[in-house]
Design an enzyme around this catalytic site. Structure first.
Site, PDB file in Angstrom:
ATOM      1  N   VAL A  36      39.750  33.836  39.541  1.00  0.00           N
ATOM      2  CA  VAL A  36      40.662  34.784  40.168  1.00  0.00           C
ATOM      3  C   VAL A  36      41.917  34.085  40.672  1.00  0.00           C
ATOM      4  O   VAL A  36      43.042  34.519  40.386  1.00  0.00           O
ATOM      5  CB  VAL A  36      39.935  35.522  41.329  1.00  0.00           C
ATOM      6  CG1 VAL A  36      40.889  36.418  42.086  1.00  0.00           C
ATOM      7  CG2 VAL A  36      38.768  36.331  40.783  1.00  0.00           C
TER       8      VAL A  36
ATOM      9  N   CYS B  47      30.079  38.837  38.934  1.00  0.00           N
ATOM     10  CA  CYS B  47      30.464  39.905  39.869  1.00  0.00           C
ATOM     11  C   CYS B  47      29.414  40.990  40.082  1.00  0.00           C
ATOM     12  O   CYS B  47      28.996  41.219  41.217  1.00  0.00           O
ATOM     13  CB  CYS B  47      31.766  40.549  39.406  1.00  0.00           C
ATOM     14  SG  CYS B  47      33.161  39.452  39.578  1.00  0.00           S
TER      15      CYS B  47
ATOM     16  N   GLU C 167      40.906  42.237  43.479  1.00  0.00           N
ATOM     17  CA  GLU C 167      41.217  42.098  42.043  1.00  0.00           C
ATOM     18  C   GLU C 167      40.210  42.911  41.235  1.00  0.00           C
ATOM     19  O   GLU C 167      39.086  43.122  41.667  1.00  0.00           O
ATOM     20  CB  GLU C 167      41.195  40.622  41.629  1.00  0.00           C
ATOM     21  CG  GLU C 167      39.927  39.854  41.962  1.00  0.00           C
ATOM     22  CD  GLU C 167      38.756  40.108  41.051  1.00  0.00           C
ATOM     23  OE1 GLU C 167      38.993  40.537  39.920  1.00  0.00           O
ATOM     24  OE2 GLU C 167      37.608  39.878  41.478  1.00  0.00           O
ATOM     25  N   PHE C 168      40.653  43.320  40.037  1.00  0.00           N
ATOM     26  CA  PHE C 168      39.763  44.060  39.147  1.00  0.00           C
ATOM     27  C   PHE C 168      39.768  43.443  37.755  1.00  0.00           C
ATOM     28  O   PHE C 168      39.577  44.130  36.772  1.00  0.00           O
ATOM     29  CB  PHE C 168      40.188  45.537  39.090  1.00  0.00           C
ATOM     30  CG  PHE C 168      40.160  46.202  40.440  1.00  0.00           C
ATOM     31  CD1 PHE C 168      38.964  46.672  40.965  1.00  0.00           C
ATOM     32  CD2 PHE C 168      41.309  46.316  41.202  1.00  0.00           C
ATOM     33  CE1 PHE C 168      38.920  47.260  42.231  1.00  0.00           C
ATOM     34  CE2 PHE C 168      41.276  46.905  42.462  1.00  0.00           C
ATOM     35  CZ  PHE C 168      40.084  47.376  42.976  1.00  0.00           C
TER      36      PHE C 168
HETATM   37  C1  UDX Z   1      33.638  42.811  36.275  1.00  0.00           C
HETATM   38  C2  UDX Z   1      34.551  44.039  36.501  1.00  0.00           C
HETATM   39  O1  UDX Z   1      34.663  44.770  35.276  1.00  0.00           O
HETATM   40  C3  UDX Z   1      35.914  43.601  37.025  1.00  0.00           C
HETATM   41  O2  UDX Z   1      36.709  44.746  37.282  1.00  0.00           O
HETATM   42  C4  UDX Z   1      35.687  42.810  38.313  1.00  0.00           C
HETATM   43  O3  UDX Z   1      36.846  42.440  38.931  1.00  0.00           O
HETATM   44  C5  UDX Z   1      34.809  41.606  38.023  1.00  0.00           C
HETATM   45  O4  UDX Z   1      33.563  42.061  37.483  1.00  0.00           O
HETATM   46  P1  UDX Z   1      33.327  40.933  34.418  1.00  0.00           P
HETATM   47  O5  UDX Z   1      32.199  40.435  35.259  1.00  0.00           O
HETATM   48  O6  UDX Z   1      34.308  39.964  33.873  1.00  0.00           O
HETATM   49  O7  UDX Z   1      34.189  42.024  35.229  1.00  0.00           O
HETATM   50  O8  UDX Z   1      32.676  41.675  33.167  1.00  0.00           O
HETATM   51  P2  UDX Z   1      32.569  43.158  32.600  1.00  0.00           P
HETATM   52  O9  UDX Z   1      33.398  43.284  31.391  1.00  0.00           O
HETATM   53  O10 UDX Z   1      32.753  44.165  33.650  1.00  0.00           O
HETATM   54  O11 UDX Z   1      31.037  43.165  32.124  1.00  0.00           O
HETATM   55  C6  UDX Z   1      29.974  42.939  33.052  1.00  0.00           C
HETATM   56  C7  UDX Z   1      28.643  42.999  32.347  1.00  0.00           C
HETATM   57  O12 UDX Z   1      28.360  44.323  31.908  1.00  0.00           O
HETATM   58  C8  UDX Z   1      28.542  42.130  31.083  1.00  0.00           C
HETATM   59  O13 UDX Z   1      27.303  41.452  31.101  1.00  0.00           O
HETATM   60  C9  UDX Z   1      28.597  43.104  29.938  1.00  0.00           C
HETATM   61  O14 UDX Z   1      27.904  42.668  28.795  1.00  0.00           O
HETATM   62  C10 UDX Z   1      27.909  44.334  30.560  1.00  0.00           C
HETATM   63  N1  UDX Z   1      28.300  45.597  29.937  1.00  0.00           N
HETATM   64  C11 UDX Z   1      29.593  46.043  30.012  1.00  0.00           C
HETATM   65  C12 UDX Z   1      27.332  46.377  29.294  1.00  0.00           C
HETATM   66  O15 UDX Z   1      26.166  46.016  29.226  1.00  0.00           O
HETATM   67  N2  UDX Z   1      27.720  47.578  28.759  1.00  0.00           N
HETATM   68  C13 UDX Z   1      28.997  48.043  28.813  1.00  0.00           C
HETATM   69  O16 UDX Z   1      29.241  49.147  28.302  1.00  0.00           O
HETATM   70  C14 UDX Z   1      29.953  47.241  29.462  1.00  0.00           C
END
Ligand code: UDX
Length: 426
Positions: free
Chosen positions: A11, A260, A151-152
């Site tokens: 971040v 996260c 942050e997102f």
């Molecule tokens: C997340 C949030 O999306 C972001 O906004 C925040 O700031 C940080 O946490 P991130 O951890 O980078 O981001 O990954 P993300 O793309 O959200 O995916 C998280 C998990 O969900 C992954 O393991 C992914 O494989 C899983 N996932 C995501 C699913 O199983 N199905 C989906 O449809 C989407």
């Protein structure tokens, strides 16, 4: 504006580079000397698309600096952004040690007025606590404003998410602080949501909890699809056509992981319980996620009853594609469970490997499946979609293809001779 960003993790580093790109002069500080040295030599500690070049360009144009002199930098800057890690404690609560350290350093070094902006994900009430803590440490209340600006950004698309956010959330104790935060993002076109300090903290947790809930929801529906012989992809399409539901974060799979979702859900549950709220839904979200691996291990064992001495290949180690991050990866948890059965585990990942003597890691995709009895796709890397499936099947000993991210068309997989098992489809 001159800004000091504390923390050169995912971040902090991305935010620093993006703020520099927006025209500010940013000094990103971290107590990790090695990391700062690497950054000052043009290296980058993480794998993140577009980040290296963004850092490089802004470093060369002298808008982005890296330093391990945390206290000096804090005292020299009027705007301080806290972007340090907030890991989980054993009981699910948030470990605020790093945030507290920064607050102490600010208290020690404060000379003139500071706007302190919290970027780190912190439990509800933390920013209010920060104000009290600074005052308790003898800092004049007139000398600082506090704001929360969560942050997102998603790993893999962090740069793009930061440059093109869906919203900018500003929790501020007064108009002056809110205005200052808003001016940091001049040039970015996104709706600004102005709220209290605690409101901003909760927006962050509620967003991640909601996304995790969508994933657990669809994973539970996939289990029901399985037993009734329906295809989750059709169900997903059918529900997503309703704009009130929308198609995002509805991909059934092995469950969510990463730095996260698991941590933030635990923290929110902890915060709710502290105030005697029973977080019924949030706990169910975690329960579905934690049992998701069991579902697919059972499917594996149904097809190969005695796993001992069998060879199983797992493709994809990271918690999702386009990152080298293994934190809370469902794939790693699956591998640990596989090892307990006594089978031999072979792995392949496009960007990382596993430091585990019990696992045989391959750097070549097709080699990784040689003589395997089953192949499990644990992360949906694009490379897997494009694989020569005929070659994969020929190299294998068995025919089981456990597609835990639903990347393949079942009929196509069957044509190659696989016994295909997807998530809520077969
Ligand atoms: C997340 C949030 O999306 C972001 O906004 C925040 O700031 C940080 O946490 P991130 O951890 O980078 O981001 O990954 P993300 O793309 O959200 O995916 C998280 C998990 O969900 C992954 O393991 C992914 O494989 C899983 N996932 C995501 C699913 O199983 N199905 C989906 O449809 C989407």
């Amino acid at each position: 504006m001159d800004i000091c960003v504390v923390g050169a993790g995912y971040v902090g580093l991305t935010t620093s580079a993006v703020l520099a790109e927006l025209g500010h002069r940013v000094t990103c500080v971290d107590q990790d000397r090695e990391k700062i040295e690497l950054l000052n030599q043009g290296g980058i500690p993480i794998y993140e698309k577009g980040l290296k070049s963004l850092v490089e360009t802004n470093r060369k144009s002298r808008k982005l600096f890296f330093s391990d002199q945390v206290i000096d930098s804090l005292s020299q800057h009027q705007v301080i952004m806290i972007a340090v890690g907030t890991p989980s404690n054993e009981d699910g609560s948030t470990n605020l040690t790093y945030v507290k350290n920064v607050v102490e350093l600010i208290a020690k070094s404060i000379g003139g007025h500071k706007t302190i902006i919290t970027k780190s994900t912190v439990p509800p009430g933390t920013n209010e606590w920060m104000i009290r803590s600074l005052v308790d440490q003898g800092v004049d209340r007139q000398l600082f404003d506090v704001a929360s600006n969560p942050e997102f950004l998603k790993e893999g698309t962090a740069v793009d998410d930061s440059l093109h956010p869906h919203r900018i959330v500003i929790g501020a104790e007064n108009k002056r602080a809110a205005k200052r935060v808003k001016s940091l993002f001049r040039g970015i076109h996104a709706p600004v949501i102005r709220t209290s300090l605690t409101g901003a903290e909760l927006i962050k947790y509620a967003s991640n909890a909601f996304l995790a809930a969508k994933i657990s929801f669809v994973n539970e529906i996939a289990r029901i699809c399985d037993v009734y012989g329906a295809d989750i992809k059709d169900v997903q399409k059918g529900i997503a056509a309703d704009p009130r539901i929308n198609p995002f974060f509805l991909n059934a799979g092995l469950g969510y992981g990463g730095s996260c979702f698991p941590k933030d859900l635990s923290a929110l549950i902890h915060s709710a319980k502290l105030k005697a709220i029973d977080p019924i839904l949030l706990e169910a979200v975690i329960r579905v996620n934690e049992t998701q691996i069991d579902v697919y291990l059972n499917k594996l064992m149904q097809r190969i009853p005695g796993l001992k001495n069998k060879q199983i290949t797992v493709w994809g180690l990271t918690f999702k594609p386009d990152t080298d991050d293994l934190r809370a990866s469902q794939s790693i948890k699956l591998i640990q469970r596989l090892l307990q059965t006594g089978c031999s585990v072979h792995t392949y990942d496009p960007v990382t490997d596993l430091k585990n003597d019990q696992v045989i890691h391959h750097s070549k995709l097709y080699e990784s499946v040689e003589h395997s009895d089953a192949l499990i796709i644990a992360t949906e890397w694009h490379q897997f979609l494009e694989a020569d499936w005929e070659r994969v099947k020929k190299n294998m000993n068995g025919d089981l293809l456990l597609d835990c991210r639903n990347i393949l068309d079942p009929d196509r997989a069957k044509k190659y001779g696989f016994y295909y098992v997807g998530v809520g489809r077969s």
